[in-house]
Every structure is written in structure tokens, then in C-alpha cells.
Design a protein around this motif. Structure first.
Motif, short mmCIF file in Angstrom:
data_model
loop_
_atom_site.label_atom_id
_atom_site.label_comp_id
_atom_site.label_asym_id
_atom_site.label_seq_id
_atom_site.Cartn_x
_atom_site.Cartn_y
_atom_site.Cartn_z
N ASN A 34 21.98 44.49 98.57
CA ASN A 34 23.47 43.15 98.18
C ASN A 34 23.19 42.82 97.15
O ASN A 34 23.88 41.88 96.72
CB ASN A 34 23.89 42.69 99.49
CG ASN A 34 25.44 42.60 99.55
OD1 ASN A 34 25.74 43.31 98.97
ND2 ASN A 34 25.73 41.35 100.00
N ASN A 35 22.38 42.92 96.07
CA ASN A 35 22.30 42.77 94.46
C ASN A 35 23.74 43.43 93.80
O ASN A 35 23.99 44.00 93.85
CB ASN A 35 21.07 42.67 93.91
CG ASN A 35 19.51 42.45 95.15
OD1 ASN A 35 19.93 40.91 95.50
ND2 ASN A 35 18.52 42.76 94.87
N GLU A 36 23.73 42.52 92.76
CA GLU A 36 25.02 42.76 91.81
C GLU A 36 24.39 43.94 91.22
O GLU A 36 23.63 43.67 90.47
CB GLU A 36 25.04 41.47 91.12
CG GLU A 36 26.03 40.07 91.72
CD GLU A 36 26.53 39.29 90.57
OE1 GLU A 36 26.15 39.76 89.44
OE2 GLU A 36 26.70 38.49 90.90
N ILE A 37 24.87 44.59 91.05
CA ILE A 37 24.89 46.35 89.79
C ILE A 37 26.35 46.05 89.12
O ILE A 37 27.42 45.80 89.19
CB ILE A 37 25.58 47.29 90.86
CG1 ILE A 37 24.73 47.12 91.62
CG2 ILE A 37 25.40 48.58 90.19
CD1 ILE A 37 24.44 48.52 92.67
N THR A 38 25.82 45.78 87.67
CA THR A 38 26.63 46.00 86.40
C THR A 38 26.38 46.94 85.81
O THR A 38 25.23 47.83 85.49
CB THR A 38 26.68 45.16 85.12
OG1 THR A 38 26.06 43.33 86.09
CG2 THR A 38 27.44 45.07 83.92
N PHE A 39 27.72 47.59 85.00
CA PHE A 39 27.56 48.95 83.85
C PHE A 39 28.03 48.54 82.77
O PHE A 39 28.69 47.30 82.10
CB PHE A 39 28.21 49.35 83.85
CG PHE A 39 28.50 50.71 85.87
CD1 PHE A 39 27.73 50.85 85.98
CD2 PHE A 39 29.75 51.72 86.23
CE1 PHE A 39 27.07 51.56 87.38
CE2 PHE A 39 30.13 52.51 87.41
CZ PHE A 39 28.10 52.36 87.54
N GLU A 40 27.12 48.98 81.87
CA GLU A 40 26.91 48.61 80.33
C GLU A 40 27.81 50.03 79.87
O GLU A 40 26.74 50.88 80.21
CB GLU A 40 25.33 48.35 79.81
CG GLU A 40 24.84 47.35 80.53
CD GLU A 40 25.52 45.66 80.23
OE1 GLU A 40 25.80 45.50 79.10
OE2 GLU A 40 24.56 44.79 81.53
N TYR A 41 28.42 49.88 78.93
CA TYR A 41 28.95 50.59 78.53
C TYR A 41 29.21 50.10 76.58
O TYR A 41 30.36 49.28 76.57
CB TYR A 41 30.61 51.13 79.05
CG TYR A 41 30.90 52.47 78.64
CD1 TYR A 41 30.44 53.49 78.46
CD2 TYR A 41 31.76 52.04 78.19
CE1 TYR A 41 31.74 54.58 78.99
CE2 TYR A 41 32.19 53.24 76.90
CZ TYR A 41 32.22 54.52 77.98
OH TYR A 41 33.09 56.09 77.54
N ILE A 42 28.61 50.82 75.88
CA ILE A 42 28.23 50.49 74.13
C ILE A 42 29.59 52.03 73.95
O ILE A 42 29.59 52.41 73.90
CB ILE A 42 27.64 50.77 73.77
CG1 ILE A 42 26.19 49.76 74.18
CG2 ILE A 42 27.30 50.97 72.16
CD1 ILE A 42 25.23 49.82 73.24
N LEU A 43 31.12 50.88 72.57
CA LEU A 43 31.94 51.78 73.19
C LEU A 43 30.76 52.14 71.70
O LEU A 43 31.19 51.47 70.88
CB LEU A 43 33.02 51.19 72.31
CG LEU A 43 34.02 50.59 73.77
CD1 LEU A 43 35.20 50.18 73.12
CD2 LEU A 43 34.21 52.45 74.16
N PHE A 44 31.47 53.52 71.04
CA PHE A 44 31.07 54.58 70.27
C PHE A 44 32.32 54.89 69.58
O PHE A 44 32.98 55.97 70.12
CB PHE A 44 29.64 55.42 70.24
CG PHE A 44 28.89 54.71 71.44
CD1 PHE A 44 27.68 54.37 70.16
CD2 PHE A 44 27.96 55.86 71.85
CE1 PHE A 44 26.85 53.25 70.18
CE2 PHE A 44 26.78 54.73 72.56
CZ PHE A 44 26.30 53.86 71.37
N HIS A 45 33.00 55.32 68.40
CA HIS A 45 34.31 55.61 67.48
C HIS A 45 34.21 56.89 67.52
O HIS A 45 32.77 57.96 67.41
CB HIS A 45 33.71 55.07 65.86
CG HIS A 45 34.71 56.10 65.37
ND1 HIS A 45 36.48 55.42 65.17
CD2 HIS A 45 34.74 56.68 63.74
CE1 HIS A 45 37.18 56.26 64.62
NE2 HIS A 45 36.33 56.70 63.59
#
Length: 356
Positions: free
Chosen positions: A254-265
Motif C-alpha cells: 500500500n506504498n506510494e508509487i510515482t511515475f518519472e517521465y522525462i520529456l524529450f523533444h
């Protein structure tokens, strides 16, 4: 014969050692506090221990603490630190201050084996794993920097520096155990996030081990073709397997989950890319999607998109009820991208024949 690392010993093992050399067992508690709570860098600094006992410890044990090799200070308050291990390896840590937080970003390996195409560390070789006490040293030294620069202790820790934390599983978990211990820094595990490029098997292991810290997935592309292009690990840990593993982890902890999403041109910044991200987002109980501004590096072909493209991407996510936050690039005037600072000298070391 190589001396034993004294920080590999538990308090009970230290007590047993002191009994063997005819010292009072309470001395073990004093030394243990110096090692972890007071973060001693050497035996000589243990001033409430007799000179004779300090000499005995020096003869029988080593204390391979990492040291600060170089620091860079950004105009935005970010502090980038290059650490040097006892065997001369270089790794990085970053102190990221905001009005409400003092966040430490720490490394778990010297170099990395995953070869992500946008990451400076990905262009290094993997030298070795960091030991749990070396990771602890990074955090303790960054905490000291936070106190000196702002008068505030660290509030958050992210394992988001050099290396893949889940490929150094035991040392990462043991370091968190010490960081959260009352005998260490006493930080809440809920203030700690481990970021992974996506090792499905080990994500499930985190669930089985009932960890109490949060998890971030470095996603960066929401279809397998694009993700494999920039992150070779996706060939063996595809999105379907990662979705399954993340749901397993959440159900177990039940722990937090985050998505990391770097934007590339012109790579993952279109509205079609946003639709694919939304699709993955709805398959996992994700607390937050961090949309990250890219810090370009010399070796990679990627650039960050225009402000207009970024805003359009963020607005589209918002309209589709995605809890997304734009994370502005920090330390633009220093070697801020992960691995940049350590890579400078590590490349020189490699060229001389012999990693943030």
C-alpha cells in the motif's frame, strides 16, 4: 590480512568483541553511536574512548568512510557533491532545497550497467555496488550540508542518483534500515523513495519483503518500442511485466508509487505519447506522475521540448484527470545531470588505463 569493516558488525557483535578483549560491554554502545548516530569518520575522533582502545580498534578494524571530493553550488541553491570512496571510486549526491523540503538524491552504485541513452551514468561502466555504510555516508554528509546551508535537516531522500538501486538490493535495503533507525538518522521510511528503471522481479521482491518506503518507476516512454530504444532494460522487463509487478507491490505494501517521465523533444512529447502515458497510468495505482524537464548531456542526442510543447502536454494530462506535476530542472549552471560530475574524472581514470 585485510581488516574487517567495523560497520559490518551489529551492536551485539561489537559487544562480543569487547568482551573478548576484556573491555566493558557498554563500550560497544559508545562506539556504535560514534559509527552511526555521530557519524565518525575515523577512530581518532571517538573522544570518549580511551587512546588505548582507539588504537586497538585501528589495529583490528577499518572504517572506510566516503569523503567529499568536490562540491558545486548552483545559483538556485542546489548543491552537487562528488564523493570519493576509500578505494578511489567517484559517485555523486545532490542536495535539492525548496521552501518546504530538503531533499537528498543519492547513488547506489559506482557507474551503471543499464546504458540508458539519455543518462550520463548510462555511458559509464559499472565498477561496483556501494556498500550500505557508503550509501549511509552520502546521506549523512548531505544532511550536514543541509544543516550548514539552511539550518534544516533533510526531509526527504531519493535513491535516484548513479546506479540501479534494485540491482544492489541488499545494500540499499540495509542502508535504509540504518537511515530509519533511531541509532542512525531516525528518518521515516515514508520520506524515502527508491527509483528504479524497472526490474520487475525485484519490484515484486520489495512487496514480499513488506518494505515501508515509496517506489518510483523511471518510465520515460509509455510504449515498448520507444522505451526499449532509450532503455535497453525494457527488452527483458517490458511494460506489461512492470504493470503486473507494480500492482503486486502496491497490493502487498500500500506504498506510494510515482511515475518519472522525462520529456524529450520530438520523441515522447506529443499528445499521442500523452495518451499512451494515460493508458499506463490507469493500469497502476499511481499517486503522482512527475513530468521532468531534461538536463541535456554531451553524449546524448536528446533535447528538452519547447515551453509551449511542455505546457500542452501538461494541460492534456490535466484534462484527462492525471495527477501530474512538472518538475523543473535544477542546477542548470552546474554539472547537474546524474553522472556528469563523476564522469569527468572517471573518464580520465579510464583513459589512463586503468564510473553518479
Amino acid at each position: 590480512m585485510r581488516k574487517q569493516n567495523i560497520r559490518e558488525l551489529s551492536l551485539q557483535q561489537l559487544q562480543e568483541y569487547f568482551v573478548q578483549i576484556n573491555e566493558k560491554p557498554f563500550r560497544a554502545k559508545q562506539v556504535y553511536e560514534w559509527l552511526w548516530l555521530r557519524h565518525a569518520r575515523d577512530f581518532e575522533s571517538m573522544t570518549n574512548i580511551s587512546k588505548q582502545l582507539r588504537t586497538a580498534l585501528e589495529e583490528h578494524f577499518e572504517l572506510p568512510a566516503i569523503k567529499i571530493d568536490l562540491t558545486q553550488h548552483s545559483s538556485d541553491g542546489t548543491i552537487k557533491t562528488r564523493f570519493k570512496t576509500q578505494d578511489g571510486q567517484l559517485v555523486e549526491g545532490v542536495l535539492i532545497p525548496t521552501e518546504s523540503r530538503q531533499t537528498a538524491c543519492v547513488s547506489s552504485q559506482v557507474g551503471c550497467s543499464l546504458s540508458c541513452k539519455f543518462c550520463a551514468t548510462g555511458y559509464m561502466k559499472l565498477r561496483r555496488n556501494l556498500n550500505h555504510d557508503e550509501i549511509y555516508d552520502e546521506v549523512a554528509l548531505l544532511n550536514q550540508q543541509a544543516l550548514e546551508s539552511s539550518g534544516k535537516k533533510l526531509t526527504n531522500i531519493v535513491y535516484m542518483g548513479m546506479g540501479e538501486p534494485l540491482l544492489n538490493y541488499k545494500n540499499v535495503l540495509k542502508s535504509i534500515e540504518k537511515i530509519t533507525s533511531p541509532d542512525g538518522l531516525g528518518m521515516s521510511p515514508r520520506r524515502i523513495t527508491v527509483s528504479t528503471a524497472g526490474v520487475a522481479k525485484m519490484i515484486k521482491q520489495l512487496g514480499d519483503d513488506q518494505v515501508r518506503f515509496n517506489l518510483a518507476l523511471s518510465l520515460h516512454a509509455a510504449n515498448d518500442q520507444k522505451r526499449s530504444e532509450i532503455m535497453p532494460i525494457n527488452d527483458t522487463n517490458n511494460l506489461k511485466n512492470l504493470v503486473e509487478a507494480l500492482n503486486y507491490f502496491y497490493k502487498a505494501t500500500n506504498n506510494e508509487i510515482t511515475f518519472e517521465y522525462i520529456l524529450f523533444h520530438n520523441f515522447n512529447d506529443s499528445l499521442k505519447d500523452a495518451d499512451e502515458l494515460i493508458k499506463i497510468y490507469r493500469q497502476v495505482p499511481v499517486d503522482l506522475v512527475n513530468i521532468i524537464e531534461y538536463n541535456p548531456i554531451d553524449n546524448a542526442r536528446f533535447q528538452k521540448p519547447s515551453a509551449e510543447t511542455t505546457q500542452r502536454f501538461m494541460e492534456y494530462l490535466g484534462k484527462n484527470r492525471v495527477n501530474a506535476r512538472l518538475r523543473r530542472s535544477r542546477g542548470k549552471d552546474i554539472d547537474a545531470a546524474c553522472g556528469q560530475l563523476a564522469n569527468k574524472d572517471n573518464q580520465s581514470m579510464a583513459a589512463e588505463g586503468e564510473l553518479a
